[in-house]
Design an enzyme around this catalytic site. Structure first.
Site, PDB file in Angstrom:
ATOM      1  N   HIS A  12       0.788  -1.237   0.000  1.00 46.02           N
ATOM      2  CA  HIS A  12       0.000   0.000   0.000  1.00 46.02           C
ATOM      3  C   HIS A  12       0.815   1.279   0.000  1.00 46.02           C
ATOM      4  O   HIS A  12       0.258   2.373  -0.093  1.00 46.02           O
ATOM      5  CB  HIS A  12      -0.963  -0.002   1.201  1.00 46.02           C
ATOM      6  N   GLY A  44      -6.058  11.826   8.196  1.00 46.38           N
ATOM      7  CA  GLY A  44      -6.937  10.835   7.566  1.00 46.38           C
ATOM      8  C   GLY A  44      -7.034  11.064   6.061  1.00 46.38           C
ATOM      9  O   GLY A  44      -7.032  10.125   5.271  1.00 46.38           O
ATOM     10  N   ARG A  89      -5.160  16.452   2.731  1.00 49.07           N
ATOM     11  CA  ARG A  89      -4.612  17.192   3.874  1.00 49.07           C
ATOM     12  C   ARG A  89      -3.108  16.935   3.976  1.00 49.07           C
ATOM     13  O   ARG A  89      -2.349  17.816   4.370  1.00 49.07           O
ATOM     14  CB  ARG A  89      -5.281  16.743   5.177  1.00 49.07           C
ATOM     15  N   ARG A 121      -3.340   4.197  -4.582  1.00 44.39           N
ATOM     16  CA  ARG A 121      -4.753   4.396  -4.211  1.00 44.39           C
ATOM     17  C   ARG A 121      -5.078   5.862  -3.904  1.00 44.39           C
ATOM     18  O   ARG A 121      -6.064   6.141  -3.216  1.00 44.39           O
ATOM     19  CB  ARG A 121      -5.138   3.545  -2.988  1.00 44.39           C
ATOM     20  N   ARG A 144      -0.894  11.002  14.628  1.00 46.45           N
ATOM     21  CA  ARG A 144      -2.128  11.246  13.884  1.00 46.45           C
ATOM     22  C   ARG A 144      -2.525  12.701  14.065  1.00 46.45           C
ATOM     23  O   ARG A 144      -2.480  13.238  15.182  1.00 46.45           O
ATOM     24  CB  ARG A 144      -3.234  10.320  14.396  1.00 46.45           C
ATOM     25  N   GLY A 165      -5.834  14.897  13.096  1.00 43.82           N
ATOM     26  CA  GLY A 165      -7.152  14.733  12.493  1.00 43.82           C
ATOM     27  C   GLY A 165      -8.229  15.504  13.218  1.00 43.82           C
ATOM     28  O   GLY A 165      -7.948  16.363  14.047  1.00 43.82           O
ATOM     29  N   SER A 166      -9.459  15.166  12.887  1.00 42.78           N
ATOM     30  CA  SER A 166     -10.585  15.864  13.509  1.00 42.78           C
ATOM     31  C   SER A 166     -11.334  14.904  14.427  1.00 42.78           C
ATOM     32  O   SER A 166     -11.162  13.685  14.353  1.00 42.78           O
ATOM     33  CB  SER A 166     -11.526  16.407  12.429  1.00 42.78           C
ATOM     34  N   GLU A 225     -25.313   4.647  15.818  1.00 38.82           N
ATOM     35  CA  GLU A 225     -26.669   4.219  16.207  1.00 38.82           C
ATOM     36  C   GLU A 225     -26.721   3.836  17.680  1.00 38.82           C
ATOM     37  O   GLU A 225     -27.616   3.129  18.117  1.00 38.82           O
ATOM     38  CB  GLU A 225     -27.102   3.005  15.347  1.00 38.82           C
ATOM     39  N   GLU A 270     -13.350   9.963  17.546  1.00 41.39           N
ATOM     40  CA  GLU A 270     -12.799   9.891  16.195  1.00 41.39           C
ATOM     41  C   GLU A 270     -12.735   8.415  15.821  1.00 41.39           C
ATOM     42  O   GLU A 270     -13.447   7.618  16.431  1.00 41.39           O
ATOM     43  CB  GLU A 270     -11.442  10.610  16.117  1.00 41.39           C
ATOM     44  N   MET A 271     -11.916   8.037  14.824  1.00 43.39           N
ATOM     45  CA  MET A 271     -12.046   6.657  14.333  1.00 43.39           C
ATOM     46  C   MET A 271     -10.725   5.912  14.099  1.00 43.39           C
ATOM     47  O   MET A 271     -10.737   4.867  13.441  1.00 43.39           O
ATOM     48  CB  MET A 271     -12.884   6.664  13.036  1.00 43.39           C
ATOM     49  N   GLU A 272      -9.593   6.430  14.603  1.00 39.63           N
ATOM     50  CA  GLU A 272      -8.305   5.802  14.265  1.00 39.63           C
ATOM     51  C   GLU A 272      -7.325   5.603  15.416  1.00 39.63           C
ATOM     52  O   GLU A 272      -6.463   4.716  15.362  1.00 39.63           O
ATOM     53  CB  GLU A 272      -7.577   6.632  13.180  1.00 39.63           C
ATOM     54  N   SER A 331     -14.030  19.304  15.273  1.00 39.59           N
ATOM     55  CA  SER A 331     -14.642  19.829  14.044  1.00 39.59           C
ATOM     56  C   SER A 331     -16.160  19.848  14.132  1.00 39.59           C
ATOM     57  O   SER A 331     -16.818  20.525  13.353  1.00 39.59           O
ATOM     58  CB  SER A 331     -14.215  18.973  12.848  1.00 39.59           C
ATOM     59  N   ASP A 332     -16.708  19.077  15.050  1.00 42.40           N
ATOM     60  CA  ASP A 332     -18.166  19.067  15.245  1.00 42.40           C
ATOM     61  C   ASP A 332     -18.426  18.692  16.695  1.00 42.40           C
ATOM     62  O   ASP A 332     -17.503  18.306  17.412  1.00 42.40           O
ATOM     63  CB  ASP A 332     -18.854  18.100  14.272  1.00 42.40           C
ATOM     64  N   ARG A 359     -11.636  25.266   8.472  1.00 42.50           N
ATOM     65  CA  ARG A 359     -10.973  24.021   8.857  1.00 42.50           C
ATOM     66  C   ARG A 359      -9.467  24.094   8.662  1.00 42.50           C
ATOM     67  O   ARG A 359      -8.709  23.530   9.434  1.00 42.50           O
ATOM     68  CB  ARG A 359     -11.531  22.845   8.059  1.00 42.50           C
TER      69      ARG A 359
END
Ligand code: HPA
Length: 234
Positions: free
Chosen positions: A4, A20, A24, A43, A87, A89-90, A162, A179-181, A203-204, A217
């Protein structure tokens, strides 16, 4: 060269910043580095390497979510022998005192599951950031006058969530943002004895529903890059 990351080993620096979004990575390299060159485009997940204050740095996109982060961090650590991974990120704010544009330094990252969960079996491993990076980042953020929070975050597998009940429990237990990482990045750094940190801009906001307008941003993202670079070379 890996599956990768289509760069030569010598093209990747010991220190890697990981936003992410690959665009950026491009923006940060063009804005903060001198002699920045694109070292691969596999990619469209660009990697750039250049100099910051005379220090070699790579900025490599991680993609969104822990499986994607796991692929890039594994290859950077195991094949390119990267020592420091930060990392940038937001995140979504989860406490009233955490405001839009504030910076969060993730001391720990809780998760329901990570790509490493199967290794740990019944163990509830506690992923944590590198203390030296964390302390240096906090000092730099304060010097810059940035509103900074240091503490636990939540690495989720869903952006469109959810489970409001789970978010409530996170909030009740002082989690600053989602966040997600980060959790998987911290676990990989622990496994291979490397340094890792997550520097995040709010960011939110999950409590207020506010979101940082697109045109604002960039500026907040720039503060994070400066904090991350300073921490990496302190
Ligand atoms: N949830 C998950 N990841 C995020 C969010 C969010 O609200 N904001 C930025 N990254």
């Amino acid at each position: 060269m890996t599956i990768h990351i289509g760069a030569d080993k010598k093209d990747i620096a010991d220190v890697v910043l990981m936003p992410g979004d690959p665009y950026r990575a491009k923006w940060a390299a063009e804005t903060f580095l001198t002699d920045a060159k694109c070292v691969h485009k596999v990619r469209g997940m660009f990697g750039f390497t250049g100099l910051w204050n005379g220090n070699r740095v790579t900025i490599q996109g991680s993609g969104m979510g822990m499986p994607s982060m796991s692929i890039y961090a594994n290859e950077l650590i195991r094949d390119f022998d990267v020592q420091t991974l930060i990392r940038v990120g937001s995140c979504g704010g989860m406490q009233d005192r955490v405001k839009i544009r504030d910076v969060i330094l993730a001391m720990t990252a809780s998760a329901v599951a990570t790509p490493s969960s199967t290794i740990f079996k019944e163990l509830n491993f506690a992923p944590c950031g590198d203390y030296g990076l964390l302390a240096a980042a906090a000092e730099k953020a304060k010097l810059m006058g940035v509103d900074v929070h240091v503490g636990g975050i939540y690495s989720s597998d869903t952006f469109y969530d959810e489970r409001p009940d789970l978010n409530k429990e996170m909030q009740r237990h002082g989690i600053l943002g989602v966040e997600m990482e980060a959790a998987e990045l911290y676990i990989l750094a622990a496994r291979y004895g490397r340094r890792a940190l997550s520097v995040l801009t709010v960011s939110d906001h999950l409590l207020t529903g506010e979101a940082l307008p697109a045109d604002q941003r960039e500026r907040s993202f720039g503060d994070m890059i400066e904090i991350a670079l300073t921490a990496a070379f302190s």
